[in-house]
Design a protein around this motif. Structure first.
Motif, short mmCIF file in Angstrom:
data_model
loop_
_atom_site.label_atom_id
_atom_site.label_comp_id
_atom_site.label_asym_id
_atom_site.label_seq_id
_atom_site.Cartn_x
_atom_site.Cartn_y
_atom_site.Cartn_z
N ARG A 53 5.45 -37.95 -13.42
CA ARG A 53 6.65 -36.82 -14.28
C ARG A 53 5.44 -35.86 -15.03
NH1 ARG A 53 6.98 -41.65 -12.15
NH2 ARG A 53 7.43 -42.25 -14.95
N VAL A 54 5.82 -34.18 -14.59
CA VAL A 54 4.52 -33.81 -15.32
C VAL A 54 6.29 -32.69 -15.78
CG1 VAL A 54 3.04 -31.82 -15.90
CG2 VAL A 54 2.94 -33.64 -14.34
N ALA A 76 1.65 -35.10 -8.51
CA ALA A 76 2.75 -35.03 -9.34
C ALA A 76 4.89 -34.68 -8.80
CB ALA A 76 1.97 -34.49 -11.11
N VAL A 77 5.32 -35.17 -9.78
CA VAL A 77 6.69 -35.04 -10.02
C VAL A 77 7.08 -33.51 -10.36
CG1 VAL A 77 8.79 -35.73 -10.07
CG2 VAL A 77 7.51 -37.02 -9.08
N ALA A 78 7.59 -32.57 -10.57
CA ALA A 78 7.22 -31.80 -11.61
C ALA A 78 9.47 -31.51 -11.95
CB ALA A 78 7.72 -30.46 -10.73
N HIS A 79 8.98 -31.44 -13.26
CA HIS A 79 10.45 -32.05 -13.90
C HIS A 79 10.79 -30.77 -14.87
CE1 HIS A 79 11.99 -34.97 -17.74
NE2 HIS A 79 13.01 -34.18 -16.64
N PRO A 80 11.28 -29.30 -14.41
CA PRO A 80 12.16 -28.80 -15.23
C PRO A 80 13.06 -28.86 -16.02
CG PRO A 80 11.73 -28.28 -12.77
CD PRO A 80 11.62 -29.46 -13.13
N ILE A 81 13.25 -29.10 -17.30
CA ILE A 81 14.07 -29.05 -18.18
C ILE A 81 14.79 -27.75 -18.97
CG2 ILE A 81 13.85 -30.32 -20.74
CD1 ILE A 81 11.19 -31.69 -20.27
N ASN A 82 15.98 -28.12 -18.95
CA ASN A 82 16.68 -27.68 -19.05
C ASN A 82 16.98 -27.37 -20.29
OD1 ASN A 82 19.89 -26.05 -19.98
ND2 ASN A 82 21.39 -28.09 -18.60
N LEU A 102 3.55 -32.03 -21.09
CA LEU A 102 5.01 -31.48 -21.42
C LEU A 102 4.05 -30.38 -21.36
CD1 LEU A 102 8.09 -31.13 -21.78
CD2 LEU A 102 8.04 -31.42 -24.22
N PHE A 103 4.92 -29.13 -21.06
CA PHE A 103 4.69 -28.10 -20.85
C PHE A 103 5.66 -27.56 -21.89
CE2 PHE A 103 1.91 -29.07 -17.73
CZ PHE A 103 0.35 -27.90 -17.09
N VAL A 104 5.00 -26.30 -23.25
CA VAL A 104 6.03 -26.01 -23.93
C VAL A 104 6.11 -24.04 -23.70
CG1 VAL A 104 7.33 -27.56 -25.13
CG2 VAL A 104 5.60 -26.55 -26.10
N ASP A 105 6.25 -22.96 -23.78
CA ASP A 105 5.99 -21.92 -23.87
C ASP A 105 6.70 -21.68 -25.56
OD1 ASP A 105 9.40 -21.65 -24.45
OD2 ASP A 105 9.52 -19.88 -23.22
N ASP A 106 6.62 -19.96 -25.70
CA ASP A 106 6.34 -19.75 -27.23
C ASP A 106 7.48 -20.06 -27.69
OD1 ASP A 106 4.16 -18.81 -27.17
OD2 ASP A 106 5.16 -16.75 -26.36
N SER A 107 9.03 -20.43 -27.00
CA SER A 107 10.56 -20.46 -27.30
C SER A 107 10.61 -22.00 -28.00
CB SER A 107 11.72 -19.91 -26.27
OG SER A 107 11.60 -18.62 -25.97
N PHE A 108 9.75 -23.03 -27.26
CA PHE A 108 10.17 -24.38 -27.48
C PHE A 108 9.41 -24.73 -28.21
CE2 PHE A 108 12.62 -22.93 -23.98
CZ PHE A 108 14.41 -23.09 -24.99
N ALA A 109 7.43 -25.02 -28.88
CA ALA A 109 6.80 -24.87 -29.02
C ALA A 109 7.07 -25.39 -30.35
CB ALA A 109 5.92 -23.90 -29.36
N PRO A 110 8.71 -25.05 -31.18
CA PRO A 110 8.67 -24.91 -32.70
C PRO A 110 9.70 -26.61 -31.96
CG PRO A 110 8.65 -22.36 -32.75
CD PRO A 110 9.28 -23.33 -31.21
N LEU A 111 9.56 -27.28 -31.35
CA LEU A 111 10.65 -28.05 -31.09
C LEU A 111 9.36 -29.50 -31.28
CD1 LEU A 111 12.99 -27.69 -28.75
CD2 LEU A 111 13.32 -27.60 -30.93
N LEU A 122 5.19 -39.56 -24.94
CA LEU A 122 4.84 -38.08 -25.09
C LEU A 122 3.22 -37.81 -25.64
CD1 LEU A 122 5.75 -35.20 -23.21
CD2 LEU A 122 6.23 -34.70 -25.93
N ARG A 123 2.48 -38.10 -24.26
CA ARG A 123 0.98 -37.82 -25.52
C ARG A 123 0.16 -36.70 -25.31
NH1 ARG A 123 -2.21 -38.06 -20.85
NH2 ARG A 123 -1.05 -38.89 -19.00
N THR A 124 0.71 -35.83 -24.59
CA THR A 124 0.40 -34.35 -24.01
C THR A 124 1.12 -33.16 -23.89
OG1 THR A 124 -1.53 -35.47 -23.64
CG2 THR A 124 -2.34 -33.27 -22.89
#
Length: 510
Positions: A53-54, A76-82, A102-111, A122-124
């Motif tokens: 899962r990505v 792989a399996v796409a796992h888009p998050i709410n 996990l991919f994160v953009d600017d809005s969620f990088a601080p999390l 969560l390794r990467t």
């Protein structure tokens, strides 16, 4: 069918056509395909293997587009998050799914620090935004630039393609397992009867891509070839500007978005003549709002879609139905060609037209099940049917009428009251912008019908006026006994009104 197939066909047929537009970035099909193959290579270098899962926690963007393709490219399996979830809810989905990348953009990088604390596996984390990449995160563009393109594994069929988490009665989200076959069947059924997606057209994606309706709209335009225009999030002005500037031909909206567009003070100043089709759904839409939208977009055909995360698109009320008008407009249309649909009694037998029961479906479009939830999977997928939890009826022509969510039905004084019917009556009042009807505890009636209303700007209304109006349209016992006026209603990222939040805040009412 495998979900990367559309990209291969686009490379062959439209290599130089603009495929993605996001902010000031435009990329051709050839450029996107090269980046996808490189990003897939980067994922493999990060240890992602078939079936892993990505995840992605991001607003809509062209990189979201590439993420989907690259994830499926590697099997792989796409796992888009709410994106509306709290850090704890996000962490739950990451842990439950075993997501390691996990991919994160600017809005969620601080999390990310919080997520690392809560998600030991969560390794990467890859930063897919435009701001400078924070320490301990990998840069998206750096990965793409450095990676070697890899061949597409072309996974398809019953291979797991998508893991979408949706709310449950337990309070914990459930991971809906969706295969390549499921998405393809749902897509095929909708495209066969829906004229929304033009070959070589331009789709505006403004609804969030972690929602299955937006995702299917995105896939449909990819299959038909054309251009994807991405808005990070919906705003009325942003939507209107994008349609005008990019000559958008089709879009998908939820009713709250339609209302905001119709109420925009500068609506008439935009050139929206390119927009030939609007698909709407995701929540109940009143006839009043629908007629307002048809008047606002006279050149566009309208299609309503009904379905759920577990099933994709089940029915469509197509453009010709809207043009014909009449009682069918209160329906959600007929089953698409790939869907078998029934209305079931509590004992599981199929009900004849006109009788209300639980809507159920079966076919290739149905989910594989719930991730790590065998008991809930068995409960939903029983006797060969996927049980939706929605109450409805079919007419003699096969049109489906949604009566209510079974759990949203109000039993007041021994009478069944369906909130959707009451909401439709409320919405016809000129002062009502949006509304929700719920049952609240009542010592005398068991439950009473309670209306929560947002008024239009500049309008006023009294509770008794609302009650009198409603009684003029539906039976008196269905009219709200109590009325509450609020500034806004709680909604999900997909635009659905969160009735569970309204009930929770008013559970002690009497």
């Amino acid at each position: 069918m495998y979900l990367t197939q559309s990209l291969h066909q686009a490379i062959q047929l439209f290599p130089d056509r603009t495929m993605t537009v996001c902010g000031g970035r435009t990329r051709t099909t050839t450029q996107v395909a090269d980046r996808v193959a490189r990003l897939a290579g980067a994922l493999q270098d990060l240890g992602v293997r078939q079936g892993d899962r990505v995840g992605i926690l991001s607003l809509n963007s062209d990189r979201y587009h590439e993420y989907f393709y690259a994830t499926w490219w590697t099997g792989a399996v796409a796992h888009p998050i709410n994106i509306r979830w709290s850090p704890s809810e996000i962490a739950y989905a990451l842990n439950d799914s075993g997501t390691e990348v996990l991919f994160v953009d600017d809005s969620f990088a601080p999390l990310v620090p919080q997520l690392h604390d809560k998600c030991r596996q969560l390794r990467t984390v890859v930063h897919c935004g435009d701001a400078p990449t924070l320490e301990d995160l990998l840069g998206y563009e750096d990965l793409v630039d450095a990676a070697t393109p890899v061949p597409d594994l072309r996974c398809g069929g019953d291979a797991l393609a998508l893991l979408l988490y949706t709310g449950g009665t337990t309070g914990l989200p459930k991971g809906v397992m969706i295969s390549h076959r499921s998405l393809s069947a749902s897509l095929l059924g909708s495209v066969l009867i829906n004229e929304a997606v033009e070959r070589g057209g331009v789709t505006l994606t403004t609804a969030p891509l972690f929602h299955v309706a937006a995702l299917l709209s995105w896939i449909a335009q990819n299959v038909m070839g054309g251009t994807q225009v991405f808005l990070p999030a919906f705003t009325p002005a942003g939507f209107l500007e994008a349609v005008q500037n990019h000559r958008v031909t089709t879009c998908i909206l939820v009713p709250v978005m339609v209302q905001m567009l119709c109420d925009h003070p500068n609506f008439d100043t935009y050139d929206l003549s390119s927009l030939t089709h609007v698909t709407y759904g995701g929540a109940a839409s009143s006839e009043t709002l629908l007629q307002q939208a048809i008047k606002a977009f006279p050149q566009a055909g309208f299609t309503q879609g009904y379905g759920m995360t577990e099933t994709g698109v089940l029915t469509m009320l197509v453009a010709d139905d809207h043009r014909t008008g009449g009682p069918k407009l209160r329906s959600v249309g007929r089953a698409t060609p790939t869907v078998e649909l029934a209305v079931l009694a509590p004992d599981g037998h199929e009900l004849p037209p006109g009788q209300v029961g639980e809507i159920a479906t079966r076919g290739d479009h149905v989910m594989l099940g719930y991730w790590n939830r065998p008991e809930q999977t068995t409960e939903a997928l029983r006797d060969g049917w996927m049980h939706t939890g929605d109450a409805g009826r079919l007419d003699e022509d096969g049109y489906l009428f949604i009566v209510d969510r079974l759990k949203d039905m109000i039993v007041s004084g021994g009478e069944n009251v369906y909130s959707a019917e009451v909401e439709n009556a409320l919405a016809a009042h000129p002062a009502v912008a949006s509304c929700a009807v719920i049952g609240v505890p009542d010592e005398r009636w068991g439950e009473r019908v309670h209306a929560v209303i947002v008024l239009r700007p500049g309008h006023t209304a009294a509770a008794e006026e609302i009650r009198t109006h409603t009684k003029s349209l539906i039976a008196g016992y269905k009219a709200p006994r109590t009325v509450e006026f609020v500034d806004d209603l709680p909604t999900s990222a997909a635009g659905k009104i969160l009735k569970r939040d309204l009930r929770g805040a008013r559970s002690g009412s009497s």
